[in-house]
Design a protein around this motif. Sequence first.
Motif, mmCIF file in Angstrom:
data_model
loop_
_atom_site.group_PDB
_atom_site.id
_atom_site.type_symbol
_atom_site.label_atom_id
_atom_site.label_comp_id
_atom_site.label_asym_id
_atom_site.label_seq_id
_atom_site.Cartn_x
_atom_site.Cartn_y
_atom_site.Cartn_z
ATOM 1 N N ASP A 175 16.677 -12.965 18.094
ATOM 2 C CA ASP A 175 14.956 -12.315 17.280
ATOM 3 C C ASP A 175 15.477 -10.174 17.576
ATOM 4 O O ASP A 175 14.706 -9.641 17.250
ATOM 5 N N LEU A 178 11.162 -2.396 21.790
ATOM 6 C CA LEU A 178 11.094 -2.349 20.210
ATOM 7 C C LEU A 178 12.548 -2.095 19.457
ATOM 8 O O LEU A 178 13.253 -1.095 20.162
ATOM 9 N N LEU A 209 8.127 -5.271 11.364
ATOM 10 C CA LEU A 209 7.984 -4.436 10.158
ATOM 11 C C LEU A 209 8.911 -5.279 9.044
ATOM 12 O O LEU A 209 9.765 -3.922 9.570
ATOM 13 N N ARG A 236 17.677 2.661 16.428
ATOM 14 C CA ARG A 236 16.971 3.125 17.996
ATOM 15 C C ARG A 236 16.293 2.118 18.450
ATOM 16 O O ARG A 236 15.642 0.908 17.993
ATOM 17 N N TYR A 237 16.414 2.153 19.548
ATOM 18 C CA TYR A 237 15.715 1.263 20.022
ATOM 19 C C TYR A 237 14.678 1.666 21.684
ATOM 20 O O TYR A 237 15.344 3.251 21.994
ATOM 21 N N GLN A 295 11.197 -3.643 5.298
ATOM 22 C CA GLN A 295 10.522 -2.804 4.209
ATOM 23 C C GLN A 295 12.350 -2.711 3.635
ATOM 24 O O GLN A 295 12.723 -1.722 3.706
ATOM 25 N N LEU A 339 7.396 -10.212 16.562
ATOM 26 C CA LEU A 339 7.161 -9.348 15.722
ATOM 27 C C LEU A 339 7.782 -8.525 15.061
ATOM 28 O O LEU A 339 9.318 -7.696 15.464
ATOM 29 N N ALA A 357 15.589 5.616 23.414
ATOM 30 C CA ALA A 357 16.098 6.164 21.711
ATOM 31 C C ALA A 357 16.117 7.550 21.544
ATOM 32 O O ALA A 357 15.278 8.527 21.921
ATOM 33 N N PHE A 393 17.170 -2.024 3.942
ATOM 34 C CA PHE A 393 16.079 -2.613 4.762
ATOM 35 C C PHE A 393 15.954 -2.181 5.747
ATOM 36 O O PHE A 393 17.009 -2.924 6.360
ATOM 37 N N ARG A 394 14.897 -1.650 6.069
ATOM 38 C CA ARG A 394 14.197 -1.583 7.211
ATOM 39 C C ARG A 394 13.611 -2.311 7.799
ATOM 40 O O ARG A 394 12.830 -2.657 7.015
ATOM 41 N N ASN A 395 13.740 -2.282 9.305
ATOM 42 C CA ASN A 395 13.289 -3.446 10.379
ATOM 43 C C ASN A 395 11.915 -2.495 11.168
ATOM 44 O O ASN A 395 13.415 -2.205 11.847
ATOM 45 N N THR A 396 11.770 -2.971 11.752
ATOM 46 C CA THR A 396 11.215 -3.064 12.898
ATOM 47 C C THR A 396 10.992 -4.362 13.865
ATOM 48 O O THR A 396 9.742 -4.814 13.647
ATOM 49 N N VAL A 397 11.518 -4.090 15.075
ATOM 50 C CA VAL A 397 11.127 -5.219 15.948
ATOM 51 C C VAL A 397 10.600 -5.303 17.354
ATOM 52 O O VAL A 397 11.013 -4.217 17.638
ATOM 53 N N SER A 398 9.662 -6.016 18.045
ATOM 54 C CA SER A 398 9.089 -5.792 19.219
ATOM 55 C C SER A 398 8.692 -7.044 19.710
ATOM 56 O O SER A 398 8.641 -8.057 18.900
ATOM 57 N N VAL A 399 9.308 -7.196 20.797
ATOM 58 C CA VAL A 399 9.307 -8.315 21.576
ATOM 59 C C VAL A 399 8.974 -8.386 22.555
ATOM 60 O O VAL A 399 9.604 -7.680 23.516
#
Lengths: 503, 153
Positions: free
Chosen positions: B126, B78, A436, B69-70, A438, A434, A503, B85-91
């Motif tokens: 990913d 996460l 998200l 950060r992870y 921006q 997934l 983190a 360009f901000r991204n939050t990825v969850s695998v």
Amino acid sequence: MRCICATSWPVVGEMMGSEVPWRSLQPASVLINLLPDLGRTARQLWWLLPAMVVGGGFQRIVDFGFLLFFLAMSFFRTITHYMTLRYRVSGGRLELVEGLFFRQHRLIDPARIQNMEVVRNIFHRMAGLAELRIDTAGEGGAEGLLSAISIAEANQLRAELANHQPGPTAQEEEEELRTGFLELLAYGFSSARSGAAVVAVSVGYELLFQFSPQMAGDAAARIGSMGMVGLLLVAVAGSTLVSALTSIRSFWGLRLLKTARGLVTEAGLFTRSRVEVPQGKVQLVRIDEPLVRRIFGYGTIQVETAGSSAPIEGEARGELMLPMVPKAALAWVASLALPALDIDPWKATLRPAAPRALLRALLGAGLRWALICLPIAIAFRDPTPFFFWPIGPISAFFDWRRQGWYLTESVIVSRRGFFRRQTSIISLEKLQALRLEQGPLMQLNRLGRVVVRVAGGEVALPDLHLDEASQVFEKLQEKTTQRTNQTAPNIAITSESTPTTTA
Amino acid sequence: MLDPRIVQLWRLQALLRLLIFWLPVTLGVAAVAAARFGIAPTVILAGFFLIFQLGLGLGWPVLAWRRYRYSIREHDLLVEKGVLFRNTVSVPLQRIQHVDTRQGPIERWLGLSSLVVYTAAGLNADASIPGLEEGDALHLRDQLARRGGDDGV
């Protein structure tokens, strides 16, 4: 079936003591593979032909030598393929051995098969043979390719591998959908690139004008304004005809069959192909409804697995494709592919995109179209392209109005596009990752976009308010966690057990 | 958060980009532009551009480091990153197909390593975590790669 091998090809399977004899391709495979392979080689080397015509004596000999070398390589490849490829089903798995200098031994577990395809091109049909393509997860084409075997053997192999797949064994096939000739014509008409043909003619004339205004003026005077309109109409008619013929060639006699295992399609005029997709392997269902097709009352369904499919006319497509499905049957056919589908996306009211997303869409489209119009206007010193500029923001507005999404217990639905509307349905149990997202404009407007990745591709939901997007993101995380937990126990890694993980 | 030494790594990479790519390109463009617009304005513009690039190369890594950060949680990995360009990825951990560790020459010199996580969703990774201590990267790789279960294909 001719069997070479047990003594002449000492391979791993034999060392493992398997008693099943190895089988080889039919001798006709040499011709069946050679002709298309020579065609491909000739297409790749087209640039040598003008070089041979233009070039001098010695250059011509060198070019001819190149051509001969590559054609000889093509011949060698085909012969080697026939001579060295051996296969068998042993211990419920398909084993393939191939290669002269570098021997490759491949085992394909039926449980890992994403889809199977039996293809009969015109040469196969003349020789009474078939090609069996077996696709596992990955993007490198068919992992198991038996290019020329008898039809009986192809069917037997298909059945044998299917019997070793998990799930029911019933073989009854029930016809669910058939696409007729007029529907194929309508599909060809609705997928024609008439606009591109008109643009190509217009750009051609403009270039001629830039190159020689005198010649362009003479040509325009000779054919007259009606002649120009006629030329454009011929371009439109030509692209439509090509598209209609392609549609008939690819999807002639298309039937959708349902078996206890999954879905099957059969189609093709010269090359007949039968594609089988096991039910549990469906990752993503895409429904395309371009404006013209929507007016006809139809949509196109593409079913994606984790495998890869051969493109049609250079365009990527789903492993299983139904070009013309009546609008009333779209949800039903989608539910055949994804039995978990618990919503009718054409009857339910989907949730809308965020109001602020409109501003961003208008800005983006305005900028994109300005970037297209500006260089053309500068190059031709003519402001006409800017008359077309409003198309960008207007279509962005309609697109925004028609966007929608919905999250149920089992699937997530996303719809985008006005002129080329696309609805995507993903089964939550197949979700891989997934995201998200921006961008700077989205941050300014407090928007977020959730992107869902599965093995067959990825689907972006419409732009939502950041809070809503975060909620959807978290909800999807929860649902995926619940589902993966049902299938296998998990081991927790905490920040205490690995000091650098948090983190 | 990532190891602070990643800032040094990214700064060095930015300096190399500046020396290998931006400097020759800027000098080339300036040579052409000087003939048309005069030497003084061209030198001022080119200088301003190079100083801007230098400032960006030195300042941006700090911003990127702050945003990167992870977290390896109970069921998923996460990763949050990106300044503009901000991204939050969850695998989900059980969807991980394989995990790579990578080290370029500067990373080797700094004793850092990157971790790249792949699922069945395609050829592109990913999620990736740069700037890990070599030992931590190997430990994480082993932990993440050891998961079994339904891979969703």
